[in-house]
Design a protein around this motif. Structure first.
Motif, PDB file in Angstrom:
ATOM      1  N   CYS A   7       0.817  -1.218   0.000  1.00  0.00           N
ATOM      2  CA  CYS A   7       0.000   0.000   0.000  1.00  0.00           C
ATOM      3  C   CYS A   7       0.853   1.271   0.000  1.00  0.00           C
ATOM      4  CB  CYS A   7      -0.964  -0.001   1.182  1.00  0.00           C
ATOM      5  SG  CYS A   7      -2.297  -1.202   0.992  1.00  0.00           S
ATOM      6  N   LEU A  34      -5.000  -1.323  -7.255  1.00  0.00           N
ATOM      7  CA  LEU A  34      -6.285  -0.677  -6.968  1.00  0.00           C
ATOM      8  C   LEU A  34      -7.466  -1.617  -7.187  1.00  0.00           C
ATOM      9  CD1 LEU A  34      -5.681   2.891  -8.455  1.00  0.00           C
ATOM     10  CD2 LEU A  34      -5.565   2.173  -6.056  1.00  0.00           C
ATOM     11  N   LEU A  35      -7.305  -2.579  -8.085  1.00  0.00           N
ATOM     12  CA  LEU A  35      -8.378  -3.563  -8.285  1.00  0.00           C
ATOM     13  C   LEU A  35      -8.598  -4.409  -7.032  1.00  0.00           C
ATOM     14  CD1 LEU A  35      -7.556  -4.856 -11.881  1.00  0.00           C
ATOM     15  CD2 LEU A  35      -9.524  -3.466 -11.193  1.00  0.00           C
ATOM     16  N   CYS A  37      -7.387  -3.426  -3.719  1.00  0.00           N
ATOM     17  CA  CYS A  37      -7.276  -2.719  -2.438  1.00  0.00           C
ATOM     18  C   CYS A  37      -8.263  -1.557  -2.354  1.00  0.00           C
ATOM     19  CB  CYS A  37      -5.841  -2.224  -2.243  1.00  0.00           C
ATOM     20  SG  CYS A  37      -5.592  -1.430  -0.643  1.00  0.00           S
ATOM     21  N   LYS A  38      -9.265  -1.733  -1.535  1.00  0.00           N
ATOM     22  CA  LYS A  38     -10.303  -0.716  -1.361  1.00  0.00           C
ATOM     23  C   LYS A  38      -9.737   0.545  -0.692  1.00  0.00           C
ATOM     24  CE  LYS A  38     -14.877  -0.140   0.672  1.00  0.00           C
ATOM     25  NZ  LYS A  38     -15.941  -0.806   1.434  1.00  0.00           N
ATOM     26  N   ILE A  39      -8.839   0.389   0.233  1.00  0.00           N
ATOM     27  CA  ILE A  39      -8.266   1.533   0.949  1.00  0.00           C
ATOM     28  C   ILE A  39      -7.492   2.428  -0.013  1.00  0.00           C
ATOM     29  CG2 ILE A  39      -6.604   2.218   2.729  1.00  0.00           C
ATOM     30  CD1 ILE A  39      -7.480  -0.343   4.240  1.00  0.00           C
ATOM     31  N   CYS A  40      -6.671   1.832  -0.853  1.00  0.00           N
ATOM     32  CA  CYS A  40      -5.889   2.618  -1.812  1.00  0.00           C
ATOM     33  C   CYS A  40      -6.768   3.233  -2.896  1.00  0.00           C
ATOM     34  CB  CYS A  40      -4.766   1.784  -2.420  1.00  0.00           C
ATOM     35  SG  CYS A  40      -3.446   1.438  -1.225  1.00  0.00           S
ATOM     36  N   ARG A  41      -7.870   2.566  -3.254  1.00  0.00           N
ATOM     37  CA  ARG A  41      -8.815   3.165  -4.199  1.00  0.00           C
ATOM     38  C   ARG A  41      -9.386   4.444  -3.607  1.00  0.00           C
ATOM     39  NH1 ARG A  41     -10.679  -2.107  -5.160  1.00  0.00           N
ATOM     40  NH2 ARG A  41     -12.465  -1.787  -3.789  1.00  0.00           N
ATOM     41  N   GLY A  42      -9.713   4.394  -2.316  1.00  0.00           N
ATOM     42  CA  GLY A  42     -10.226   5.588  -1.642  1.00  0.00           C
ATOM     43  C   GLY A  42      -9.190   6.694  -1.600  1.00  0.00           C
ATOM     44  N   TYR A  43      -7.937   6.324  -1.306  1.00  0.00           N
ATOM     45  CA  TYR A  43      -6.841   7.301  -1.279  1.00  0.00           C
ATOM     46  C   TYR A  43      -6.700   7.962  -2.650  1.00  0.00           C
ATOM     47  CZ  TYR A  43      -2.172   9.281  -1.022  1.00  0.00           C
ATOM     48  OH  TYR A  43      -1.103  10.148  -1.070  1.00  0.00           O
ATOM     49  N   LYS A  45      -8.921   8.215  -5.045  1.00  0.00           N
ATOM     50  CA  LYS A  45     -10.097   9.037  -5.345  1.00  0.00           C
ATOM     51  C   LYS A  45      -9.993  10.394  -4.642  1.00  0.00           C
ATOM     52  CE  LYS A  45     -15.135   8.895  -5.162  1.00  0.00           C
ATOM     53  NZ  LYS A  45     -16.300   8.105  -4.761  1.00  0.00           N
TER      54      LYS A  45
END
Length: 86
Positions: A7, A34-35, A37-43, A45
């Motif tokens: 991450c 990102l596919l 890891c939900k946390i990194c997708r949020g970061y 975004k």
């Protein structure tokens, strides 16, 4: 060669990507991360939203010459204040 980012590596590449400093392979690996890891997708975004907000703010800054004039005035005022206090 590593095929998965941690991450902290993903957020670093995300930041580089925002400033167009990330290479193709790094961006590809970021998308794979990102596919999964939900946390990194949020970061990512939030990072994109912040960058768009800053770019649309139309912030005006001083020209370098104006900054130098302001610095000189501040130095002069500080020197005068020190002389008065001495």
């Amino acid at each position: 060669m590593k095929f998965f980012f941690k991450c902290d590596e993903a957020t670093n590449v995300c930041d580089k990507s925002q400033y167009k400093e990330a290479g193709f392979f790094d961006k590809l690996m970021l998308h794979i991360h990102l596919l999964m890891c939900k946390i990194c997708r949020g970061y990512t975004k939030r990072n994109v939203k912040l960058t768009k907000t800053i770019n649309s703010a139309n912030i005006k800054t001083l020209r370098p010459e104006e900054k130098e004039i302001l610095k000189a005035r501040l130095r002069h005022e500080i020197d005068n204040e020190r002389r008065i206090q001495s």
